[in-house]
Design a protein around this motif. Structure first.
Motif, PDB file in Angstrom:
ATOM      1  N   SER A   1       0.834  -1.195   0.000  1.00 42.84           N
ATOM      2  CA  SER A   1       0.000   0.000   0.000  1.00 42.84           C
ATOM      3  C   SER A   1       0.871   1.247   0.000  1.00 42.84           C
ATOM      4  O   SER A   1       2.033   1.215   0.388  1.00 42.84           O
ATOM      5  N   ASP A   2       0.277   2.367  -0.467  1.00 40.67           N
ATOM      6  CA  ASP A   2       1.019   3.618  -0.449  1.00 40.67           C
ATOM      7  C   ASP A   2       1.288   4.037   0.990  1.00 40.67           C
ATOM      8  O   ASP A   2       0.446   3.898   1.863  1.00 40.67           O
ATOM      9  N   GLY A   3       2.469   4.564   1.209  1.00 35.84           N
ATOM     10  CA  GLY A   3       2.797   4.998   2.563  1.00 35.84           C
ATOM     11  C   GLY A   3       4.075   5.800   2.570  1.00 35.84           C
ATOM     12  O   GLY A   3       4.756   5.934   1.555  1.00 35.84           O
ATOM     13  N   ASP A   4       4.399   6.399   3.687  1.00 36.08           N
ATOM     14  CA  ASP A   4       5.612   7.193   3.794  1.00 36.08           C
ATOM     15  C   ASP A   4       6.823   6.298   3.605  1.00 36.08           C
ATOM     16  O   ASP A   4       6.961   5.262   4.249  1.00 36.08           O
ATOM     17  N   GLY A   5       7.693   6.682   2.713  1.00 36.52           N
ATOM     18  CA  GLY A   5       8.878   5.885   2.439  1.00 36.52           C
ATOM     19  C   GLY A   5      10.106   6.455   3.122  1.00 36.52           C
ATOM     20  O   GLY A   5      10.030   7.058   4.185  1.00 36.52           O
ATOM     21  N   ARG A   6      11.242   6.301   2.442  1.00 37.02           N
ATOM     22  CA  ARG A   6      12.512   6.721   3.013  1.00 37.02           C
ATOM     23  C   ARG A   6      12.823   8.178   2.737  1.00 37.02           C
ATOM     24  O   ARG A   6      13.843   8.697   3.208  1.00 37.02           O
ATOM     25  N   GLY A   7      11.989   8.822   1.963  1.00 34.53           N
ATOM     26  CA  GLY A   7      12.222  10.208   1.614  1.00 34.53           C
ATOM     27  C   GLY A   7      11.725  10.492   0.206  1.00 34.53           C
ATOM     28  O   GLY A   7      11.040   9.669  -0.400  1.00 34.53           O
TER      29      GLY A   7
ATOM     30  N   PRO B   1       8.814  16.961   3.550  1.00 36.26           N
ATOM     31  CA  PRO B   1       9.571  17.531   4.667  1.00 36.26           C
ATOM     32  C   PRO B   1      11.052  17.676   4.350  1.00 36.26           C
ATOM     33  O   PRO B   1      11.726  18.541   4.910  1.00 36.26           O
ATOM     34  N   ALA B   2      11.548  16.820   3.466  1.00 37.01           N
ATOM     35  CA  ALA B   2      12.938  16.865   3.027  1.00 37.01           C
ATOM     36  C   ALA B   2      13.016  16.150   1.684  1.00 37.01           C
ATOM     37  O   ALA B   2      12.139  15.346   1.347  1.00 37.01           O
ATOM     38  N   LEU B   3      14.056  16.462   0.911  1.00 37.26           N
ATOM     39  CA  LEU B   3      14.150  15.841  -0.406  1.00 37.26           C
ATOM     40  C   LEU B   3      15.580  15.832  -0.910  1.00 37.26           C
ATOM     41  O   LEU B   3      16.448  16.554  -0.412  1.00 37.26           O
TER      42      LEU B   3
ATOM     43  N   VAL C   1       6.967  22.862  -8.024  1.00 37.51           N
ATOM     44  CA  VAL C   1       6.793  21.413  -7.851  1.00 37.51           C
ATOM     45  C   VAL C   1       7.058  21.019  -6.403  1.00 37.51           C
ATOM     46  O   VAL C   1       6.298  20.255  -5.800  1.00 37.51           O
ATOM     47  N   ILE C   2       8.129  21.549  -5.832  1.00 34.28           N
ATOM     48  CA  ILE C   2       8.461  21.223  -4.442  1.00 34.28           C
ATOM     49  C   ILE C   2       7.357  21.705  -3.509  1.00 34.28           C
ATOM     50  O   ILE C   2       6.923  20.989  -2.599  1.00 34.28           O
ATOM     51  N   GLU C   3       6.879  22.923  -3.720  1.00 37.92           N
ATOM     52  CA  GLU C   3       5.825  23.463  -2.859  1.00 37.92           C
ATOM     53  C   GLU C   3       4.526  22.662  -3.009  1.00 37.92           C
ATOM     54  O   GLU C   3       3.803  22.459  -2.029  1.00 37.92           O
ATOM     55  N   TYR C   4       4.246  22.201  -4.199  1.00 39.35           N
ATOM     56  CA  TYR C   4       3.014  21.459  -4.441  1.00 39.35           C
ATOM     57  C   TYR C   4       2.998  20.144  -3.662  1.00 39.35           C
ATOM     58  O   TYR C   4       2.003  19.815  -2.998  1.00 39.35           O
ATOM     59  N   PHE C   5       4.074  19.398  -3.719  1.00 41.15           N
ATOM     60  CA  PHE C   5       4.126  18.111  -3.016  1.00 41.15           C
ATOM     61  C   PHE C   5       4.518  18.289  -1.547  1.00 41.15           C
ATOM     62  O   PHE C   5       4.223  17.434  -0.719  1.00 41.15           O
TER      63      PHE C   5
ATOM     64  N   VAL D   1      16.326  20.644   0.978  1.00 43.10           N
ATOM     65  CA  VAL D   1      17.182  19.770   0.169  1.00 43.10           C
ATOM     66  C   VAL D   1      18.300  19.203   1.035  1.00 43.10           C
ATOM     67  O   VAL D   1      19.071  19.944   1.639  1.00 43.10           O
ATOM     68  N   GLU D   2      18.374  17.879   1.101  1.00 40.58           N
ATOM     69  CA  GLU D   2      19.371  17.204   1.935  1.00 40.58           C
ATOM     70  C   GLU D   2      20.577  16.725   1.144  1.00 40.58           C
ATOM     71  O   GLU D   2      21.623  16.437   1.739  1.00 40.58           O
ATOM     72  N   ALA D   3      20.454  16.626  -0.169  1.00 38.46           N
ATOM     73  CA  ALA D   3      21.564  16.187  -1.004  1.00 38.46           C
ATOM     74  C   ALA D   3      21.244  16.522  -2.453  1.00 38.46           C
ATOM     75  O   ALA D   3      20.076  16.657  -2.831  1.00 38.46           O
ATOM     76  N   VAL D   4      22.286  16.656  -3.256  1.00 33.65           N
ATOM     77  CA  VAL D   4      22.136  16.895  -4.690  1.00 33.65           C
ATOM     78  C   VAL D   4      22.939  15.842  -5.434  1.00 33.65           C
ATOM     79  O   VAL D   4      24.140  15.655  -5.171  1.00 33.65           O
ATOM     80  N   ALA D   5      22.287  15.135  -6.360  1.00 31.73           N
ATOM     81  CA  ALA D   5      22.961  14.163  -7.215  1.00 31.73           C
ATOM     82  C   ALA D   5      22.805  14.615  -8.659  1.00 31.73           C
ATOM     83  O   ALA D   5      21.740  15.107  -9.057  1.00 31.73           O
ATOM     84  N   THR D   6      23.854  14.463  -9.451  1.00 35.94           N
ATOM     85  CA  THR D   6      23.825  14.947 -10.825  1.00 35.94           C
ATOM     86  C   THR D   6      24.497  13.954 -11.762  1.00 35.94           C
ATOM     87  O   THR D   6      25.373  13.187 -11.357  1.00 35.94           O
TER      88      THR D   6
END
Length: 243
Positions: free
Chosen positions: A29-35, A102-104, A95-99, A126-131
Motif C-alpha cells: 500500500s502507499d505509505g511514507d517511504g525513506r524520503g 519535509p525533506a528531499l 513542484v516542491i511546494e506542491y508536493f 534539500v538534503e543532497a544533490v545528485a547529478t
C-alpha cells in the motif's frame, strides 16, 4: 506501484506536468517511504524515458519520486524560447511546494543539474544533490552564445530555439555562487568521453565545492549513458544515499 499525474500552477496562468511515483509500504500500500527524490531533466529533454525508469527504481528503494517537465518541454505549458534558467528554477520550486515534502534529494541531468545546484542553495529542505553530467560553469554554453550573438537566435535540431534572453538570465547564475553557499552532500556522475559537457568541468566543480563530494567517472561513456552505465549509476546513487 502507484503513479499519479498532476498539473501544477506556475506563473502567468501556465502549469507544468508532473508525475508522482508513490513509495509503498511492505504490504504494497502507499505509505511514507525513506524520503523524496525530485528529478530535473536536461536542456532538450523531458520527463519521459530514463526518468520514468529512475523513478520506478527510486520507488523500489523506498522513495517517493517526482518527475516533471519544465515549461516549454514535454506536456507542460509555454514555449521553449521563452524559458530562462530563472523560469526553470521557478518551475522546480512550484513542484516542491506542491508536493511539500519535509525533506528531499534533487537529481539533475545535464542542464537539470545546474538547476538542481542553484535551487539547493535556497531550498532548506534539500538534503543532497545528485547529478549526471551536470552543467556547472557557464562556459559550457559559449558555442551557443556565439551563435546567438551572431544571428539573434539558435535553432536546435528539435525545432526549438533560444535567443539573447536566455543568456541575459544565464549570466546571473555562475557556479561560484553554488560553490560558496552549498552545504549539502553532492554526487556527480560523469562520462569520461562526454563531448557536450567536459568531465574537466565536474572535476573543477568538485574541487570548488566546500562540502562532501562523490565524483565518479564512467569510462567509455559520453553525454548520454548506455543502458549498462545507467544501471551502474543507479546502483551507485542509492548506495550513496543509503550511506
Amino acid at each position: 506501484m502507484s503513479e499519479t499525474s498532476h498539473r501544477i500552477s506556475v506563473a502567468d496562468g501556465e502549469s507544468v506536468a508532473a508525475v508522482h511515483h508513490a513509495a509503498a509500504d511492505d504490504d504494497g500500500s502507499d505509505g511514507d517511504g525513506r524520503g523524496w527524490i525530485v528529478f530535473c531533466h536536461g536542456f532538450l529533454s523531458d520527463k519521459t524515458g530514463s526518468y520514468e525508469h529512475r523513478c520506478q527504481r527510486a520507488v523500489r528503494e523506498g522513495y517517493d519520486a517526482v518527475r516533471f517537465d519544465f515549461r516549454g518541454c514535454g506536456e507542460s505549458d509555454g514555449q521553449f524560447v521563452d524559458q530562462t534558467i530563472g523560469d526553470k528554477l521557478a518551475d522546480l520550486r512550484a513542484v516542491i511546494e506542491y508536493f511539500d515534502p519535509p525533506a528531499l534529494v534533487l537529481f539533475g541531468s545535464s542542464f537539470g543539474g545546474k538547476v538542481a545546484f542553484h535551487a539547493a542553495v535556497d531550498e532548506s529542505r534539500v538534503e543532497a544533490v545528485a547529478t549526471r553530467a551536470p552543467v556547472t560553469y557557464n562556459r559550457t554554453f559559449d558555442e551557443y552564445r556565439s551563435v546567438v550573438a551572431e544571428t539573434g537566435e539558435l535553432v536546435f535540431d528539435t525545432g526549438v530555439c533560444i535567443d539573447e534572453r536566455f543568456f541575459e538570465a544565464f549570466d546571473a547564475y555562475p557556479f561560484a555562487d553554488v560553490a560558496a553557499s552549498l552545504s549539502v552532500p553532492v554526487a556527480i556522475f560523469h562520462g569520461r568521453d562526454d563531448d557536450s559537457v567536459p568531465i574537466a568541468d565536474s572535476l573543477e566543480a568538485a574541487s570548488a565545492l566546500e562540502t562532501d563530494v562523490l565524483l565518479e567517472a564512467f569510462a567509455g561513456e559520453g553525454h548520454l549513458f548506455s543502458a549498462s552505465a545507467e544501471a551502474r549509476l543507479l546502483e551507485r546513487l542509492f548506495h550513496w544515499l543509503e550511506e
